[in-house]
Design an enzyme around this catalytic site. Structure first.
Site, mmCIF file in Angstrom:
data_model
loop_
_atom_site.group_PDB
_atom_site.id
_atom_site.type_symbol
_atom_site.label_atom_id
_atom_site.label_comp_id
_atom_site.label_asym_id
_atom_site.label_seq_id
_atom_site.Cartn_x
_atom_site.Cartn_y
_atom_site.Cartn_z
ATOM 1 N N PHE A 37 12.471 -54.868 -20.096
ATOM 2 C CA PHE A 37 12.235 -56.362 -19.586
ATOM 3 C C PHE A 37 10.862 -56.221 -19.217
ATOM 4 O O PHE A 37 10.429 -55.717 -18.042
ATOM 5 C CB PHE A 37 12.994 -56.498 -18.243
ATOM 6 C CG PHE A 37 13.321 -58.080 -17.799
ATOM 7 C CD1 PHE A 37 13.413 -58.977 -18.711
ATOM 8 C CD2 PHE A 37 12.680 -58.443 -16.557
ATOM 9 C CE1 PHE A 37 13.664 -60.253 -18.505
ATOM 10 C CE2 PHE A 37 13.016 -59.883 -16.160
ATOM 11 C CZ PHE A 37 13.373 -60.866 -17.180
ATOM 12 N N TYR A 77 19.503 -42.319 0.942
ATOM 13 C CA TYR A 77 19.996 -42.241 -0.596
ATOM 14 C C TYR A 77 21.275 -42.153 -0.586
ATOM 15 O O TYR A 77 22.255 -43.161 -0.816
ATOM 16 C CB TYR A 77 19.185 -41.247 -1.397
ATOM 17 C CG TYR A 77 19.319 -41.905 -2.803
ATOM 18 C CD1 TYR A 77 20.205 -41.776 -3.409
ATOM 19 C CD2 TYR A 77 17.686 -42.224 -3.454
ATOM 20 C CE1 TYR A 77 20.224 -42.226 -4.921
ATOM 21 C CE2 TYR A 77 17.755 -42.784 -4.529
ATOM 22 C CZ TYR A 77 19.292 -42.698 -5.363
ATOM 23 O OH TYR A 77 19.082 -43.181 -6.817
HETATM 24 P P1 NAI Z 1 11.684 -47.519 -14.288
HETATM 25 O O1 NAI Z 1 11.388 -48.520 -13.735
HETATM 26 O O2 NAI Z 1 10.570 -46.618 -14.740
HETATM 27 O O3 NAI Z 1 12.548 -48.073 -15.726
HETATM 28 C C1 NAI Z 1 13.354 -49.216 -15.801
HETATM 29 C C2 NAI Z 1 13.796 -49.478 -17.132
HETATM 30 O O4 NAI Z 1 14.613 -50.665 -16.933
HETATM 31 C C3 NAI Z 1 12.511 -50.305 -17.742
HETATM 32 O O5 NAI Z 1 12.336 -49.986 -18.929
HETATM 33 C C4 NAI Z 1 12.767 -51.873 -17.611
HETATM 34 O O6 NAI Z 1 11.938 -52.603 -18.445
HETATM 35 C C5 NAI Z 1 14.171 -51.749 -17.542
HETATM 36 N N1 NAI Z 1 14.834 -53.021 -16.978
HETATM 37 C C6 NAI Z 1 14.505 -53.129 -15.543
HETATM 38 N N2 NAI Z 1 15.392 -54.621 -15.531
HETATM 39 C C7 NAI Z 1 15.741 -54.775 -16.930
HETATM 40 C C8 NAI Z 1 16.817 -56.024 -17.360
HETATM 41 N N3 NAI Z 1 16.912 -56.957 -16.721
HETATM 42 N N4 NAI Z 1 16.646 -55.865 -18.866
HETATM 43 C C9 NAI Z 1 16.058 -55.052 -19.658
HETATM 44 N N5 NAI Z 1 15.644 -53.798 -19.111
HETATM 45 C C10 NAI Z 1 15.334 -53.982 -17.735
HETATM 46 O O7 NAI Z 1 12.931 -46.515 -13.623
HETATM 47 P P2 NAI Z 1 13.440 -45.075 -13.649
HETATM 48 O O8 NAI Z 1 13.073 -44.446 -12.443
HETATM 49 O O9 NAI Z 1 13.107 -44.332 -14.881
HETATM 50 O O10 NAI Z 1 14.990 -45.429 -13.371
HETATM 51 C C11 NAI Z 1 15.875 -45.095 -14.557
HETATM 52 C C12 NAI Z 1 17.445 -44.560 -13.947
HETATM 53 O O11 NAI Z 1 16.887 -43.274 -13.452
HETATM 54 C C13 NAI Z 1 17.806 -45.452 -12.584
HETATM 55 O O12 NAI Z 1 19.323 -45.500 -12.663
HETATM 56 C C14 NAI Z 1 17.505 -44.625 -11.556
HETATM 57 O O13 NAI Z 1 18.224 -44.698 -10.447
HETATM 58 C C15 NAI Z 1 17.584 -43.130 -12.141
HETATM 59 N N6 NAI Z 1 16.762 -41.907 -11.421
HETATM 60 C C16 NAI Z 1 15.472 -42.208 -10.924
HETATM 61 C C17 NAI Z 1 15.172 -41.224 -10.168
HETATM 62 C C18 NAI Z 1 13.382 -41.336 -9.863
HETATM 63 O O14 NAI Z 1 12.996 -40.529 -9.059
HETATM 64 N N7 NAI Z 1 12.435 -42.031 -10.391
HETATM 65 C C19 NAI Z 1 15.809 -39.993 -9.936
HETATM 66 C C20 NAI Z 1 17.065 -40.012 -10.366
HETATM 67 C C21 NAI Z 1 17.652 -40.949 -11.180
#
Ligand code: NAI
Length: 399
Positions: A78, A239
């Site tokens: 998105f 968290y």
């Molecule tokens: P990010 O914000 O970098 O990436 C999120 C992605 O989801 C992006 O590609 C965005 O375009 C997409 N997105 C969001 N809403 C959307 C929608 N309605 N339709 C289509 N695409 C959509 O986030 P991140 O940090 O990589 O998070 C990914 C997963 O990893 C999450 O479940 C998060 O909880 C988990 N995570 C993150 C950590 C961190 O420290 N960043 C640690 C451990 C887990």
């Protein structure tokens, strides 16, 4: 125009196209220099990534396309392109340049931009699988991070990142002003707990898998993975024991349900617990930054710091393929370095001493902020930040 960083609170309001490309090139380089022992035949070829434009989803896409798997990918994200309002989001340019670079290597790289919760996008994904992947996927990566999810009646569930049961006093850090802001978070209501579970839990992941099964799009031995976080005791109030943690427990439970759904295909599903990192999504977690800057300092001092690409290289090479390595709760742990005794001992020396006056010196605030800037294409070596762009020229680039 020259494109300069613009930050509001913890949100980037601009992104540098050439910098985003450089950040992808740097990640490709990391994949190419990593030891690559798993043979291609044991790795997935046709990969669907939900949330593949940034963070762990993008790092997964790069690790799998440019590593031994030489995977083809379809990614849903998105993101916003250039308009009178601005140059667009980093993820928009990540999509464009990932595709360009992957296609140069002969890989399929399809970007579908739109709301992953919508029926329209689901239909477009199924069509792309049919046309590009001969109808089947080998790996589904669920990496959406969002604050809202539509309810069936068209209203929205909104997540609320809050503690449960008791209020929590802590500090957040604003990139815009480099300031340390102390505040108190009130405990979540039961409605907020439930809404957060609906947005960030495992329900939509299961629905995606059902959609793919119903369309006969699951390849034999297909796997699926979603990302989670647990963290040390010192972060549990915001968290693990807060609304986000409840949603992640729901995601862990969904991993067992998805695992059962994939079993008839000889497949399996897992939640991978990752380390705390700077991403577009994680900087929104209130009172979490003091821990992350302490962690960055500790992990860098001990030589074990990892960025998303390093986490994902390790996940796909060492932990998910050829055989998944799980703990007693069937979780894949890529947070092992973060939770090591040595790292946590050093974190507990740093974190309690952080204040508004010294957080930039005691914690790795500068490294933390630099990673944030780099997510948006800024502060990367080798990029000409004096380059001139026009909106017309940027609008010609399509994902
Ligand atoms: P990010 O914000 O970098 O990436 C999120 C992605 O989801 C992006 O590609 C965005 O375009 C997409 N997105 C969001 N809403 C959307 C929608 N309605 N339709 C289509 N695409 C959509 O986030 P991140 O940090 O990589 O998070 C990914 C997963 O990893 C999450 O479940 C998060 O909880 C988990 N995570 C993150 C950590 C961190 O420290 N960043 C640690 C451990 C887990």
């Amino acid at each position: 125009m020259k494109i300069r960083p613009s930050i509001k609170g913890v949100v980037a309001r601009s992104a540098h196209p050439a910098g985003c490309k450089q950040a992808i090139l740097n990640q490709i380089e990391a994949v190419k220099t990593a030891s690559n022992s798993t043979p291609k035949s044991d790795l997935p070829k046709r990969v669907l990534i939900l949330g593949g434009s940034s963070g762990f989803g993008l790092a997964s896409r790069i690790a799998l396309s440019f590593g031994n798997a030489e995977a083809d990918t379809i990614s849903v994200s998105f993101e916003r392109g250039p308009s009178e309002k601005g140059v667009g989001t980093a993820g928009w340019y990540n999509n464009i340049y990932f595709k360009e670079l992957a296609e140069q290597q002969g890989r399929i790289a399809t970007n579908i931009v739109g709301d992953a919760f919508s029926a329209d996008i689901r239909a477009r994904v199924l069509q792309a699988i049919q046309e590009q992947f001969d109808g089947k996927v080998d790996l589904i990566i669920y990496s959406l991070a969002t604050g809202v999810r539509p309810k069936p009646d068209g209203e929205l569930w909104r997540s609320a990142i809050k503690p449960i049961g008791e209020s929590l006093h802590g500090a957040s850090i604003e990139f815009e002003t480099d300031s340390w802001v102390e505040h108190t978070l009130e405990p979540a209501t039961s409605e907020e707990i439930e809404s957060t579970r609906r947005v960030m839990g495992g329900e939509d992941w299961q629905e995606w898998i059902d959609t793919l099964i119903n369309a006969d799009a699951i390849a034999s031995n297909a796997r699926s993975i979603a990302f989670s976080y647990i963290g040390p005791e010192s972060t549990h109030a915001i968290y693990h024991q807060g609304t986000l943690g409840r949603a992640k427990v729901d995601l862990h439970q969904a991993s067992h349900a998805v695992n059962l759904k994939l079993a008839p295909f000889g497949g399996s599903a897992y939640a991978a617990v990752c380390k705390a990192l700077v991403t577009k999504a994680s900087v929104f977690i209130p009172t979490f930054a003091p821990y992350v800057i302490s962690l960055y300092r500790a992990m860098k001092e001990l030589g074990v710091h990892e960025t998303p690409i390093e986490q994902m290289i390790r996940l796909y090479q060492d932990k998910l393929y050829p055989e998944a390595i799980v703990d007693g709760e069937r979780l894949i742990r890529v947070d092992d370095f973060e939770l090591s005794e040595q790292v946590q001992a050093r974190v507990s020396e740093i974190m309690p001493n952080l204040t508004a006056d010294n957080f930039m010196q005691l914690g790795d605030y500068l490294g933390f902020k630099q990673e944030f800037m780099q997510l948006n294409g800024f502060e990367l070596a080798g990029v000409d930040y004096e380059q001139e762009f026009t909106l017309e020229e940027l609008a010609k680039l399509t994902p």
